[in-house]
Design a protein around this motif. Structure first.
Motif, PDB file in Angstrom:
ATOM      1  N   ASP A  88      44.237  27.335   3.583  1.00 41.45           N
ATOM      2  CA  ASP A  88      43.734  28.610   3.085  1.00 41.45           C
ATOM      3  C   ASP A  88      42.211  28.587   3.124  1.00 41.45           C
ATOM      4  N   VAL A  89      41.606  29.671   3.599  1.00 39.17           N
ATOM      5  CA  VAL A  89      40.143  29.743   3.643  1.00 39.17           C
ATOM      6  C   VAL A  89      39.546  29.539   2.261  1.00 39.17           C
ATOM      7  N   ALA A  90      40.277  29.930   1.220  1.00 37.74           N
ATOM      8  CA  ALA A  90      39.777  29.807  -0.147  1.00 37.74           C
ATOM      9  C   ALA A  90      39.945  28.406  -0.726  1.00 37.74           C
ATOM     10  N   ALA A  91      40.518  27.477   0.033  1.00 38.02           N
ATOM     11  CA  ALA A  91      40.712  26.120  -0.469  1.00 38.02           C
ATOM     12  C   ALA A  91      39.367  25.453  -0.758  1.00 38.02           C
ATOM     13  N   ASP A  92      39.408  24.431  -1.615  1.00 39.93           N
ATOM     14  CA  ASP A  92      38.156  23.784  -2.005  1.00 39.93           C
ATOM     15  C   ASP A  92      37.673  22.800  -0.938  1.00 39.93           C
ATOM     16  N   GLY A 125      37.403  42.281  -3.402  1.00 33.50           N
ATOM     17  CA  GLY A 125      35.986  42.253  -3.717  1.00 33.50           C
ATOM     18  C   GLY A 125      35.316  40.922  -3.435  1.00 33.50           C
ATOM     19  N   THR A 126      36.104  39.876  -3.238  1.00 38.45           N
ATOM     20  CA  THR A 126      35.527  38.549  -3.007  1.00 38.45           C
ATOM     21  C   THR A 126      35.821  37.997  -1.618  1.00 38.45           C
ATOM     22  N   THR A 127      36.462  38.790  -0.764  1.00 39.36           N
ATOM     23  CA  THR A 127      36.859  38.271   0.552  1.00 39.36           C
ATOM     24  C   THR A 127      35.679  37.740   1.346  1.00 39.36           C
ATOM     25  N   LEU A 128      34.654  38.553   1.518  1.00 37.62           N
ATOM     26  CA  LEU A 128      33.523  38.121   2.353  1.00 37.62           C
ATOM     27  C   LEU A 128      32.808  36.912   1.765  1.00 37.62           C
ATOM     28  N   GLU A 129      32.586  36.915   0.469  1.00 33.46           N
ATOM     29  CA  GLU A 129      31.902  35.785  -0.152  1.00 33.46           C
ATOM     30  C   GLU A 129      32.715  34.508   0.018  1.00 33.46           C
ATOM     31  N   THR A 130      34.027  34.592  -0.159  1.00 36.91           N
ATOM     32  CA  THR A 130      34.891  33.420  -0.006  1.00 36.91           C
ATOM     33  C   THR A 130      34.833  32.882   1.415  1.00 36.91           C
ATOM     34  N   HIS A 162      31.321  31.554   2.348  1.00 37.00           N
ATOM     35  CA  HIS A 162      31.084  30.293   1.643  1.00 37.00           C
ATOM     36  C   HIS A 162      31.752  29.133   2.372  1.00 37.00           C
ATOM     37  N   ALA A 163      32.988  29.330   2.806  1.00 34.53           N
ATOM     38  CA  ALA A 163      33.684  28.275   3.542  1.00 34.53           C
ATOM     39  C   ALA A 163      32.960  27.948   4.837  1.00 34.53           C
ATOM     40  N   ALA A 164      32.482  28.973   5.529  1.00 31.71           N
ATOM     41  CA  ALA A 164      31.750  28.742   6.778  1.00 31.71           C
ATOM     42  C   ALA A 164      30.436  28.014   6.518  1.00 31.71           C
ATOM     43  N   ARG A 165      29.702  28.444   5.510  1.00 32.50           N
ATOM     44  CA  ARG A 165      28.413  27.836   5.183  1.00 32.50           C
ATOM     45  C   ARG A 165      28.575  26.361   4.842  1.00 32.50           C
ATOM     46  N   ARG A 166      29.622  26.036   4.114  1.00 29.02           N
ATOM     47  CA  ARG A 166      29.856  24.638   3.720  1.00 29.02           C
ATOM     48  C   ARG A 166      30.115  23.758   4.939  1.00 29.02           C
ATOM     49  N   GLU A 194      27.883  45.062   2.749  1.00 34.14           N
ATOM     50  CA  GLU A 194      28.651  43.945   2.188  1.00 34.14           C
ATOM     51  C   GLU A 194      28.407  42.670   2.984  1.00 34.14           C
ATOM     52  N   VAL A 195      28.334  42.812   4.295  1.00 33.29           N
ATOM     53  CA  VAL A 195      28.073  41.649   5.152  1.00 33.29           C
ATOM     54  C   VAL A 195      26.699  41.071   4.854  1.00 33.29           C
ATOM     55  N   LEU A 196      25.704  41.925   4.783  1.00 36.89           N
ATOM     56  CA  LEU A 196      24.340  41.452   4.532  1.00 36.89           C
ATOM     57  C   LEU A 196      24.240  40.761   3.179  1.00 36.89           C
ATOM     58  N   ALA A 197      24.930  41.298   2.174  1.00 32.26           N
ATOM     59  CA  ALA A 197      24.904  40.676   0.848  1.00 32.26           C
ATOM     60  C   ALA A 197      25.563  39.302   0.877  1.00 32.26           C
ATOM     61  N   ALA A 198      26.686  39.182   1.590  1.00 38.43           N
ATOM     62  CA  ALA A 198      27.395  37.909   1.640  1.00 38.43           C
ATOM     63  C   ALA A 198      26.611  36.841   2.387  1.00 38.43           C
ATOM     64  N   LEU A 199      25.796  37.270   3.354  1.00 40.45           N
ATOM     65  CA  LEU A 199      25.031  36.315   4.161  1.00 40.45           C
ATOM     66  C   LEU A 199      23.654  36.013   3.578  1.00 40.45           C
ATOM     67  N   ALA A 200      23.302  36.687   2.483  1.00 39.29           N
ATOM     68  CA  ALA A 200      21.962  36.524   1.920  1.00 39.29           C
ATOM     69  C   ALA A 200      21.717  35.104   1.429  1.00 39.29           C
ATOM     70  N   ARG A 201      22.789  34.414   1.047  1.00 40.85           N
ATOM     71  CA  ARG A 201      22.644  33.056   0.541  1.00 40.85           C
ATOM     72  C   ARG A 201      22.928  32.056   1.661  1.00 40.85           C
TER      73      ARG A 201
END
Length: 258
Positions: free
Chosen positions: A100-104, A149-154, A157-161, A180-187
């Protein structure tokens, strides 16, 4: 694994890629092929297709760029099995991780996808807005299409890690969700390059393709749009060539140092 009667075998890239996929639920189409055509990768790169489904985007990229170390990440075991079979049937090398993409981070590391270990990530997350789209009664299709509401951030985040510093994420999203994309990629991401996709000339964009570099600091660029069909409804010749595997999108051109 799905019964053979519940599957179709479909040609992509003008017949260069043949994929078995379920007759019901989410089915691969233009979005996956555009994503692959927009992804910059070089032979030897370690590449991860997040939420790969039956492998359409990752395998289309592997058909264009040889010598990739490709991993297809898919949480549904039946789709992951089809992705594995599709890679083998097309004589393409790919590992498949049922994850799952949301896995730790520990789960990703156990699958061989530890932090700072990947050169390129591509992804086509669920992007329909539940407030404006009625979910399909087919659960698999609804899960594949509807964002929360958390799909893009999740997903980012997995990609960034996973990505190395200077590695790139390429994604496709609905055009009206660009903020939404720009906000998720801001970090953690920068050096953004955007390419709008229009279903028909003269109409608003329906998709946005985005490349973002981990740790990038270059100014954001917006490339010329992709137009799938002319105003008359006739397919655009450049887009047709891309979808038939005879061309690539400008977004896939190698990126400068971040």
């Amino acid at each position: 694994m799905s019964d053979a009667a519940d599957l179709t075998e479909d040609a992509f890239l003008g017949g260069q890629l043949r994929l078995r996929q379920p007759t019901r639920g989410h089915r691969a189409g233009h979005d996956a092929i555009l994503l692959a055509a927009a992804t910059a990768a070089r032979p030897g790169d370690r590449v991860v297709d997040l939420g790969a489904g039956v492998g359409a985007a990752g395998l289309a990229l592997a058909r264009r760029v040889g010598g990739l170390a490709l991993t297809l990440v898919e949480r549904a075991p039946d789709l992951a099995g089809l992705a594995r079979d599709n890679a083998h049937a097309n004589d393409l090398q790919a590992d498949v991780a049922v994850l799952d993409v949301a896995a730790d981070a520990a789960a990703f590391a156990a699958a061989g996808l530890g932090p700072d270990s990947v050169d390129v990530v591509l992804m086509n997350p669920p992007f329909h807005d539940a407030a404006r789209h009625r979910a399909s009664p087919d659960q698999a299709r609804a899960t594949a299409h509807m964002a929360t509401g958390t799909t893009l951030e999740t997903w980012t985040h997995a990609a960034r890690r996973m990505l190395k510093s200077g590695g790139a994420l390429t994604l496709i999203w609905r055009a009206d969700g660009l903020s939404e994309v720009l906000a998720a990629l801001a970090r953690g991401f920068g050096s953004l390059v955007l390419q709008p996709v229009h279903g028909q000339a003269g109409k608003p964009a329906i998709r946005i393709l985005v490349r973002a570099v981990k740790g990038g600091r270059a100014p954001t660029q917006i490339l010329a749009s992709v137009v799938l069909n002319e105003a008359t409804g006739v397919p655009n010749e450049d887009a047709r060539r891309v979808l038939e595997g005879k061309g690539e999108l400008a977004l896939s051109w190698p990126w400068p140092a971040p």
